[in-house]
Design a protein around this motif. Structure first.
Motif, mmCIF file in Angstrom:
data_model
loop_
_atom_site.group_PDB
_atom_site.id
_atom_site.type_symbol
_atom_site.label_atom_id
_atom_site.label_comp_id
_atom_site.label_asym_id
_atom_site.label_seq_id
_atom_site.Cartn_x
_atom_site.Cartn_y
_atom_site.Cartn_z
ATOM 1 N N UNK A 194 0.940 -1.082 0.028
ATOM 2 C CA UNK A 194 0.117 -0.047 0.028
ATOM 3 C C UNK A 194 0.941 1.115 0.123
ATOM 4 N N UNK A 195 0.433 2.176 -0.774
ATOM 5 C CA UNK A 195 1.374 3.383 -1.088
ATOM 6 C C UNK A 195 2.350 3.511 -1.870
ATOM 7 N N UNK A 196 2.285 2.388 -2.962
ATOM 8 C CA UNK A 196 3.170 2.378 -3.912
ATOM 9 C C UNK A 196 4.583 1.492 -3.752
ATOM 10 N N UNK A 197 5.260 1.265 -4.657
ATOM 11 C CA UNK A 197 6.503 0.542 -4.635
ATOM 12 C C UNK A 197 7.376 1.103 -3.606
ATOM 13 N N UNK A 198 8.588 0.473 -2.993
ATOM 14 C CA UNK A 198 9.449 0.894 -2.232
ATOM 15 C C UNK A 198 10.713 0.281 -2.647
#
Length: 320
Positions: A194-198
């Protein structure tokens, strides 16, 4: 796992038989296995019976046991083990299965159950006043990363809050369940963070080096050849056009829900993609399946349920 039993005899129908369209689908499933391994088709047949009547009846279990030459108790064992099978009448518009296993419990499944008790019925398997909604708590449904989640018929709704579940229940009660997107209900791609790729956010070094080498080779070619390449017509564009699509049905649209594995939501999606008739699906090639498969939410469903073979039979039936 909770104890699962068949419904009381006073609600059980006396007989069961697959309807005409489902009979052909059932025979197709049985043919997938060797004659001495017909029992392998028990789960697909139970699912088809449930889709036909809305729940798995004692009569349907007896009928399937006879078709597959299995002892009644063996089919009963399968039906009572898997929570995907409804063993008594459930809500006509939605039956909500709330996952109560540890990951979902830690992320708020108890709050989801409170919503079901408030909006549907205090007791599990008891419908609301109109008989349109029901609910139950079940074991793990395999979307732990996106906990908490529920399953309604064949579709999962994940990353839920109590407020979002209320909205989903209201939509199904109003007959607008198709308007709710399946899967995650927050801003994430499938089960990605959640919140995009890291991580893996930049292009790999080898890919950059390959691209640089390719561009150098292209620059070294004579300008005339480059111009000729641009002017050259595209090869066999028609061959890569994909399956035949229609903006609207030719005459009356076929009931694609007769294809096992296609529910109201998938039928609507197929219509949106330009597929209205059994004859269209019957003509799909492997390349067409790959294209459509990529456009659907659940990849592999076309081959798994053998839509093409089913569509061919249904197309013949509709002509006769």
């Amino acid at each position: 796992m909770s104890v699962r039993r068949l419904a009381d005899d006073n609600v059980q129908p006396a007989k069961f038989a697959f309807n005409r369209s489902n009979t052909s689908v059932v025979k197709g499933w049985i043919k997938k296995y060797p004659k001495d391994r017909k029992a392998s088709a028990v789960i697909p047949l139970l699912m088809i019976a449930q889709e036909q009547d809305g729940w798995v009846t004692k009569a349907s279990i007896e009928h399937i046991a006879e078709m597959l030459e299995m002892p009644y108790i063996r089919v009963l064992e399968v039906a009572t083990f898997y929570t995907q099978f409804m063993l008594q009448p459930v809500g006509t518009k939605a039956h909500i299965q709330v996952c109560g296993t540890t990951p979902c419990m830690l992320r708020g499944s108890e709050e989801l159950m409170k919503v079901c008790k408030l909006k549907i019925n205090e007791k599990q398997f008891e419908t609301n006043a109109d008989g349109t909604l029901s609910w139950e708590e079940v074991e793990c449904q395999g979307a732990c990363v996106n906990a908490p989640m529920v399953m309604i018929f064949k579709d999962t709704y994940e990353d839920l809050t109590s407020e979002r579940l209320e909205e989903i229940i209201d939509a199904f009660e109003a007959g607008k369940g198709d308007s709710i997107a399946v899967g995650t209900q927050i801003d994430r791609i499938y089960s990605a963070p959640a919140g995009g790729l890291t991580s893996l956010k930049s292009e790999p070094v080898k890919a950059k080096q390959k691209a640089a080498t390719s561009s150098k080779k292209s620059a070294a070619k004579p300008a005339a050849k480059k111009t000729a390449a641009k002017a050259a017509p595209k090869k066999s564009a028609a061959k890569t056009a994909g399956p035949v699509r229609l903006k609207k049905p030719e005459g009356k649209a076929d009931d694609l829900k007769l294809i096992s594995g296609v529910g109201p939501k998938l039928e609507k999606t197929l219509n949106t993609l330009g597929f209205w008739h059994f004859s269209q699906i019957a003509k799909w090639k492997k390349s067409d399946v790959a294209i459509v498969d990529n456009e659907l939410s659940f990849k592999g469903r076309i081959d798994r349920d053998d839509w093409i073979a089913q569509a061919k039979k249904l197309a013949k039936q509709s002509k006769s």
